[in-house]
Enzyme design. Sequence first.
Site, PDB file in Angstrom:
ATOM      1  N   LYS A   1      37.983 -60.263 -34.327  1.00 40.33           N
ATOM      2  CA  LYS A   1      37.329 -60.154 -35.627  1.00 40.33           C
ATOM      3  C   LYS A   1      36.423 -58.921 -35.702  1.00 40.33           C
ATOM      4  O   LYS A   1      35.916 -58.469 -34.691  1.00 40.33           O
ATOM      5  CB  LYS A   1      36.563 -61.434 -35.966  1.00 40.33           C
TER       6      LYS A   1
ATOM      7  N   LYS B   1      31.226 -63.719 -26.442  1.00 33.73           N
ATOM      8  CA  LYS B   1      30.100 -62.790 -26.337  1.00 33.73           C
ATOM      9  C   LYS B   1      29.593 -62.646 -24.905  1.00 33.73           C
ATOM     10  O   LYS B   1      29.130 -61.577 -24.525  1.00 33.73           O
ATOM     11  CB  LYS B   1      28.962 -63.218 -27.266  1.00 33.73           C
TER      12      LYS B   1
ATOM     13  N   LYS C   1      29.523 -56.827 -36.036  1.00 32.87           N
ATOM     14  CA  LYS C   1      28.436 -55.854 -35.980  1.00 32.87           C
ATOM     15  C   LYS C   1      28.219 -55.395 -34.553  1.00 32.87           C
ATOM     16  O   LYS C   1      27.845 -54.267 -34.297  1.00 32.87           O
ATOM     17  CB  LYS C   1      27.140 -56.517 -36.454  1.00 32.87           C
TER      18      LYS C   1
HETATM   19  P1  ATP Z   1      27.570 -60.200 -34.427  1.00 31.51           P
HETATM   20  O1  ATP Z   1      28.669 -59.375 -33.832  1.00 31.51           O
HETATM   21  O2  ATP Z   1      26.203 -59.715 -34.075  1.00 31.51           O
HETATM   22  O3  ATP Z   1      27.747 -61.683 -34.197  1.00 31.51           O
HETATM   23  P2  ATP Z   1      28.748 -60.512 -36.988  1.00 31.51           P
HETATM   24  O4  ATP Z   1      29.460 -59.366 -37.551  1.00 31.51           O
HETATM   25  O5  ATP Z   1      29.570 -61.598 -36.384  1.00 31.51           O
HETATM   26  O6  ATP Z   1      27.665 -59.967 -35.991  1.00 31.51           O
HETATM   27  P3  ATP Z   1      26.909 -62.422 -38.108  1.00 31.51           P
HETATM   28  O7  ATP Z   1      25.534 -62.014 -38.491  1.00 31.51           O
HETATM   29  O8  ATP Z   1      27.101 -63.117 -36.805  1.00 31.51           O
HETATM   30  O9  ATP Z   1      27.835 -61.117 -38.147  1.00 31.51           O
HETATM   31  O10 ATP Z   1      27.538 -63.306 -39.253  1.00 31.51           O
HETATM   32  C1  ATP Z   1      27.092 -63.248 -40.612  1.00 31.51           C
HETATM   33  C2  ATP Z   1      28.107 -63.888 -41.516  1.00 31.51           C
HETATM   34  O11 ATP Z   1      29.267 -63.058 -41.644  1.00 31.51           O
HETATM   35  C3  ATP Z   1      28.631 -65.248 -41.039  1.00 31.51           C
HETATM   36  O12 ATP Z   1      28.799 -66.086 -42.152  1.00 31.51           O
HETATM   37  C4  ATP Z   1      29.968 -64.916 -40.426  1.00 31.51           C
HETATM   38  O13 ATP Z   1      30.850 -66.019 -40.433  1.00 31.51           O
HETATM   39  C5  ATP Z   1      30.430 -63.804 -41.344  1.00 31.51           C
HETATM   40  N1  ATP Z   1      31.371 -62.916 -40.651  1.00 31.51           N
HETATM   41  C6  ATP Z   1      31.114 -62.197 -39.541  1.00 31.51           C
HETATM   42  N2  ATP Z   1      32.170 -61.467 -39.184  1.00 31.51           N
HETATM   43  C7  ATP Z   1      33.146 -61.731 -40.098  1.00 31.51           C
HETATM   44  C8  ATP Z   1      34.482 -61.277 -40.267  1.00 31.51           C
HETATM   45  N3  ATP Z   1      35.015 -60.406 -39.425  1.00 31.51           N
HETATM   46  N4  ATP Z   1      35.197 -61.758 -41.317  1.00 31.51           N
HETATM   47  C9  ATP Z   1      34.646 -62.646 -42.190  1.00 31.51           C
HETATM   48  N5  ATP Z   1      33.384 -63.116 -42.076  1.00 31.51           N
HETATM   49  C10 ATP Z   1      32.627 -62.669 -41.047  1.00 31.51           C
HETATM   50 MG    MG Z   2      28.633 -63.226 -35.418  1.00 27.61          MG
END
Ligand code: ATP
Ligand code: MG
Length: 344
Positions: free
Chosen positions: A207, A114, A210
Amino acid sequence: MAFAPRVFSGMQPTGNLHLGNYLGAMVQWVEMQKTHECIFCVVDMHAITLWQDPADLVGQTRSVTAAYLAAGIDPGQSILFNQSQVAEHAELAWVFNCVARLGWLNRMTQFKEKAGKDRENASVGLYAYPVLMAADILAYRATHVPVGDDQKQHLELARDIAQKFNNDFAESIRKVGIADGIFFPQPEPVIMGPATRVMSLRDGTKKMSKSDPSDLSRINMTDDADTIAKKIQKAKTDPEALPSETAGLAGRPEADNLVGIYAALAGTTKAGVLKEHGGAQFSTFKKALAEVAVSRVGPVNAEMQRLLGDPAEIDRILRDGAERARVIARPIMDQVKDVVGFLR
Ligand code: ATP
Ligand code: MG
């Protein structure tokens, strides 16, 4: 100390929930709610480790809450709240900042990803993120944490922090009346969703996130049928047809990802998908994938939109959840203060 099973997990209101969040974590949360005492949090304090426009953050918090509810989280049964309403998270995080070691945090891959190349300019909060996450979990002495695969390393850090706190303060912990000196449990990751690591539609080695600047990289739970179809149609692939066995997905991250998403959405395995679609060109397979995606995302999206029509009700649910969360976290934090030697 014997710790009763308790589940804690959270999502950041950094944007709209996507398929990765849903398949990696949310589906598992709904499942665990049936068997465990659960605490689910919208982690707005984590969100501001990267810049969030204040005008958007409140709406995003409501929208993520609506997604939890639409996916099947029952706020009567489970505790559902936003992190910043319960000050114990920040209080315990400070104590943990003084327990965790720089060397431990230096190994965290999420920070490296990040912060990118401009590390000097990253916020201190982004660096300390896993410490706050340990506090989120341990403020409730939670024992199980359902998350996606990417959070495994942070969970290991939470376990290290719990262990070091227990060791460093062992004598003081006994003095507050905990005979075995074990103040915090070792929280276990539960990485068991239908797809524990969904990859970006634009790059099969990254991955789905968001916070990815490209909206084409993810399928949001708020996307309509046309948008979902368009994003899947534009998803990166290779020129080969689909293999008929899973071994044929090796070295083809984009193909592997799309087959994995299909399998998770349809409640089958990659082998099952390839049995049906092996030999198909991506143009055909993508149409079938868009259909299953729309059939799963559509109803959640519709329910989310309905819930968002009454923001006051969402705020009420979060306030109520925060009150119930505080009832658990306050006495634990008071005990932490006694253990550390803070006068109160
Ligand atoms: P950001 O990019 O802001 O970190 P994010 O998409 O990674 O957002 P988080 O809010 O950080 O989402 O994570 C929320 C939950 O979703 C966590 O349990 C994380 O492990 C899961 N998660 C996030 N991205 C993935 C993915 N690509 N596949 C499976 N699980 C995910
Ligand atoms: Mg995340």
